[in-house]
Scaffold this active site. Structure first.
Site, PDB file in Angstrom:
ATOM      1  N   GLU A 135      15.448   3.245  19.170  1.00 51.35           N
ATOM      2  CA  GLU A 135      14.800   4.559  19.282  1.00 51.35           C
ATOM      3  C   GLU A 135      14.566   4.895  20.741  1.00 51.35           C
ATOM      4  O   GLU A 135      13.980   4.087  21.450  1.00 51.35           O
ATOM      5  CB  GLU A 135      13.485   4.549  18.492  1.00 51.35           C
ATOM      6  CG  GLU A 135      13.730   4.413  17.004  1.00 51.35           C
ATOM      7  CD  GLU A 135      12.461   4.332  16.155  1.00 51.35           C
ATOM      8  OE1 GLU A 135      11.354   4.465  16.712  1.00 51.35           O
ATOM      9  OE2 GLU A 135      12.595   4.124  14.945  1.00 51.35           O
TER      10      GLU A 135
ATOM     11  N   HIS B 195      10.335   9.213  13.821  1.00 56.32           N
ATOM     12  CA  HIS B 195       9.273   8.194  13.678  1.00 56.32           C
ATOM     13  C   HIS B 195       7.891   8.855  13.605  1.00 56.32           C
ATOM     14  O   HIS B 195       6.982   8.550  14.391  1.00 56.32           O
ATOM     15  CB  HIS B 195       9.334   7.185  14.835  1.00 56.32           C
ATOM     16  CG  HIS B 195       8.702   5.857  14.493  1.00 56.32           C
ATOM     17  ND1 HIS B 195       9.205   4.657  14.897  1.00 56.32           N
ATOM     18  CD2 HIS B 195       7.599   5.552  13.754  1.00 56.32           C
ATOM     19  CE1 HIS B 195       8.441   3.664  14.452  1.00 56.32           C
ATOM     20  NE2 HIS B 195       7.453   4.188  13.751  1.00 56.32           N
TER      21      HIS B 195
ATOM     22  N   ALA C 242       3.323   8.054  10.759  1.00 58.32           N
ATOM     23  CA  ALA C 242       1.867   7.980  10.968  1.00 58.32           C
ATOM     24  C   ALA C 242       1.352   9.147  11.801  1.00 58.32           C
ATOM     25  O   ALA C 242       0.174   9.205  12.136  1.00 58.32           O
ATOM     26  CB  ALA C 242       1.539   6.675  11.687  1.00 58.32           C
TER      27      ALA C 242
ATOM     28  N   CYS D 132      11.333   4.915   5.663  1.00 60.84           N
ATOM     29  CA  CYS D 132      10.187   5.289   6.508  1.00 60.84           C
ATOM     30  C   CYS D 132       9.497   4.002   6.955  1.00 60.84           C
ATOM     31  O   CYS D 132       8.283   3.982   7.183  1.00 60.84           O
ATOM     32  CB  CYS D 132       9.211   6.191   5.748  1.00 60.84           C
ATOM     33  SG  CYS D 132       9.888   7.807   5.368  1.00 60.84           S
TER      34      CYS D 132
ATOM     35  N   ARG E 116       0.823  -1.231   0.000  1.00 63.20           N
ATOM     36  CA  ARG E 116       0.000   0.000   0.000  1.00 63.20           C
ATOM     37  C   ARG E 116       0.849   1.269   0.000  1.00 63.20           C
ATOM     38  O   ARG E 116       0.616   2.183  -0.790  1.00 63.20           O
ATOM     39  CB  ARG E 116      -0.886   0.036   1.249  1.00 63.20           C
ATOM     40  CG  ARG E 116      -1.946  -1.016   1.298  1.00 63.20           C
ATOM     41  CD  ARG E 116      -2.780  -0.826   2.561  1.00 63.20           C
ATOM     42  NE  ARG E 116      -3.678  -1.929   2.743  1.00 63.20           N
ATOM     43  CZ  ARG E 116      -3.337  -3.084   3.337  1.00 63.20           C
ATOM     44  NH1 ARG E 116      -2.124  -3.251   3.799  1.00 63.20           N
ATOM     45  NH2 ARG E 116      -4.219  -4.050   3.453  1.00 63.20           N
ATOM     46  N   ILE E 117       1.834   1.336   0.906  1.00 60.88           N
ATOM     47  CA  ILE E 117       2.596   2.594   1.043  1.00 60.88           C
ATOM     48  C   ILE E 117       3.483   2.811  -0.179  1.00 60.88           C
ATOM     49  O   ILE E 117       3.520   3.915  -0.746  1.00 60.88           O
ATOM     50  CB  ILE E 117       3.435   2.596   2.336  1.00 60.88           C
ATOM     51  CG1 ILE E 117       2.523   2.451   3.560  1.00 60.88           C
ATOM     52  CG2 ILE E 117       4.257   3.877   2.450  1.00 60.88           C
ATOM     53  CD1 ILE E 117       3.256   2.224   4.880  1.00 60.88           C
TER      54      ILE E 117
ATOM     55  N   ARG F  16      11.327   0.606   8.961  1.00 57.97           N
ATOM     56  CA  ARG F  16      11.847   0.242  10.272  1.00 57.97           C
ATOM     57  C   ARG F  16      13.365   0.354  10.271  1.00 57.97           C
ATOM     58  O   ARG F  16      14.034  -0.059   9.304  1.00 57.97           O
ATOM     59  CB  ARG F  16      11.469  -1.201  10.630  1.00 57.97           C
ATOM     60  CG  ARG F  16      10.038  -1.392  11.089  1.00 57.97           C
ATOM     61  CD  ARG F  16       9.783  -0.699  12.437  1.00 57.97           C
ATOM     62  NE  ARG F  16       8.427  -0.876  12.909  1.00 57.97           N
ATOM     63  CZ  ARG F  16       7.414  -0.036  12.650  1.00 57.97           C
ATOM     64  NH1 ARG F  16       7.610   1.043  11.935  1.00 57.97           N
ATOM     65  NH2 ARG F  16       6.212  -0.257  13.148  1.00 57.97           N
TER      66      ARG F  16
HETATM   67  C1  3PG Z   1       3.308   1.836  12.045  1.00 56.43           C
HETATM   68  O1  3PG Z   1       3.861   0.746  12.106  1.00 56.43           O
HETATM   69  O2  3PG Z   1       2.072   1.947  11.929  1.00 56.43           O
HETATM   70  C2  3PG Z   1       4.138   3.089  12.060  1.00 56.43           C
HETATM   71  O3  3PG Z   1       5.474   2.812  12.295  1.00 56.43           O
HETATM   72  C3  3PG Z   1       3.639   4.104  13.045  1.00 56.43           C
HETATM   73  O4  3PG Z   1       3.861   3.775  14.369  1.00 56.43           O
HETATM   74  P1  3PG Z   1       3.258   4.742  15.495  1.00 56.43           P
HETATM   75  O5  3PG Z   1       1.769   4.573  15.488  1.00 56.43           O
HETATM   76  O6  3PG Z   1       3.841   4.293  16.779  1.00 56.43           O
HETATM   77  O7  3PG Z   1       3.633   6.146  15.160  1.00 56.43           O
END
Ligand code: 3PG
Length: 307
Positions: free
Chosen positions: A261, A280, A283, A230, A154-155, A232
């Site tokens: 992290e 990070h 999202a 973007c 998707r991404i 892992r």
């Molecule tokens: C995910 O796997 O959905 C993203 O890495 C986002 O992670 P987060 O919700 O902790 O920001």
């Protein structure tokens, strides 16, 4: 009445959804994570993002846990084997944050190309460098360049659509998918690396992908290529990426994620001028967080109905 605890920041709408479905909701997104094992035993369900690690001590103490909701995509913060063995359902929201992550990857494409981070840092620290920086920051256009996707789900597909609208070509490789309506699929990672000007990773972290982008893979990229992560941190061997930046083989490493992290202050990537970092935030948009929160709450409610 089942009890649910929310341990990472979600949109407030989840509380209404869960209460309407008959849950007693505990908002605990500010609780220090080390305190969670002390109280988790009271709860039948939990909704997390990536910050809460549902493993080890937390899992051992979660004696009443029946459902884990992950408001997001990655499940690498959840001990899936233990969940399966203990018959605990795990639900996530795979599509909720697609656009947010793709937009961040596009930001990395554009900001590495025009060196806006370097420009900002230099001019803020020494405004007299304005004219010399203008000469230094002589770059290219992205129009006509090639985006290489490792992972075309998707991404990756959403990023391809955006980049193609800006005049780029999109090629890609995916171990599980041979065709894609917008990406020219290649038969191997190497076929992508030899053509791509920008390589963007869109893979989960697992045993197969851990340090997949190491010295050997990076050496097959075009000289000056931009690597975008973007996905892992653990997918990229950070020392290999740093060495490739030092030698000039890699043009830029743009990353939203680190193997650990937060990264330690002696991580050499933090001190390299051709590294662009975001903390990070793939999202971390109002829209993405709202979709992920609502979908996670709805899926947890559904999962309880099926118990
Ligand atoms: C995910 O796997 O959905 C993203 O890495 C986002 O992670 P987060 O919700 O902790 O920001």
């Amino acid at each position: 009445m089942p009890k649910i605890i929310l341990t990472d920041k979600l949109n407030e709408k989840v509380v209404k959804i869960l209460e309407k479905a008959g849950f007693e909701v505990k908002i605990a997104w500010d609780i220090p994570k080390e305190d969670l094992p002390k109280i988790i035993g009271e709860y039948d369900a939990i909704i997390v993002r990536s910050d809460t690690k549902v493993r080890g001590d937390l899992f051992d103490k979660a004696i009443n846990l029946k459902v884990i909701g992950r408001a997001g995509v990655g499940l690498d913060n959840i001990d899936m084997e233990t969940a399966l063995a203990r018959n605990i359902k795990v639900v996530n929201t795979p599509a909720a944050t697609t656009n947010s992550v793709a937009e961040l990857a596009l930001t990395m494409v554009l900001s590495s190309t025009r060196d806006v981070v370097k420009g900002t840092c230099e001019i803020k620290s020494d405004p007299s460098r304005f004219k010399s920086m203008k000469k230094e920051l002589f770059s290219s256009e992205i129009d006509g360049k090639t985006l290489g996707l490792i992972g075309t789900g998707r991404i990756g597909t959403s990023l391809a659509v955006k980049c193609k609208a800006l005049g780029m070509k999109a090629i890609g490789y995916d171990a599980y998918v041979a065709e894609n309506p917008v990406v020219e699929m290649k038969l191997s990672v190497d076929d992508v690396l030899k053509e791509a000007d920008y390589i963007s990773l869109h893979l989960p972290l697992n045993k197969e992908t851990q340090h997949m982008i190491g010295r050997d893979v990076i050496s097959k990229m075009k000289k000056g290529a931009v690597l975008i992560n973007c996905a892992r941190g653990g997918i990229v061997d950070e020392h290999a990426a740093h060495d490739a930046l030092e030698s000039g083989h890699l043009g830029y490493y743009c990353t939203d994620v680190f193997e650990n992290e937060p990264p330690s202050s002696d991580n050499p990537l933090l001190h390299h001028e051709n590294v662009i970092i975001s903390p990070h935030i793939g999202a971390q948009t109002k829209e993405g967080n709202m979709r992920a929160s609502i979908q996670a709450a709805e899926r947890v409610v559904e999962a309880f109905k099926e118990l």
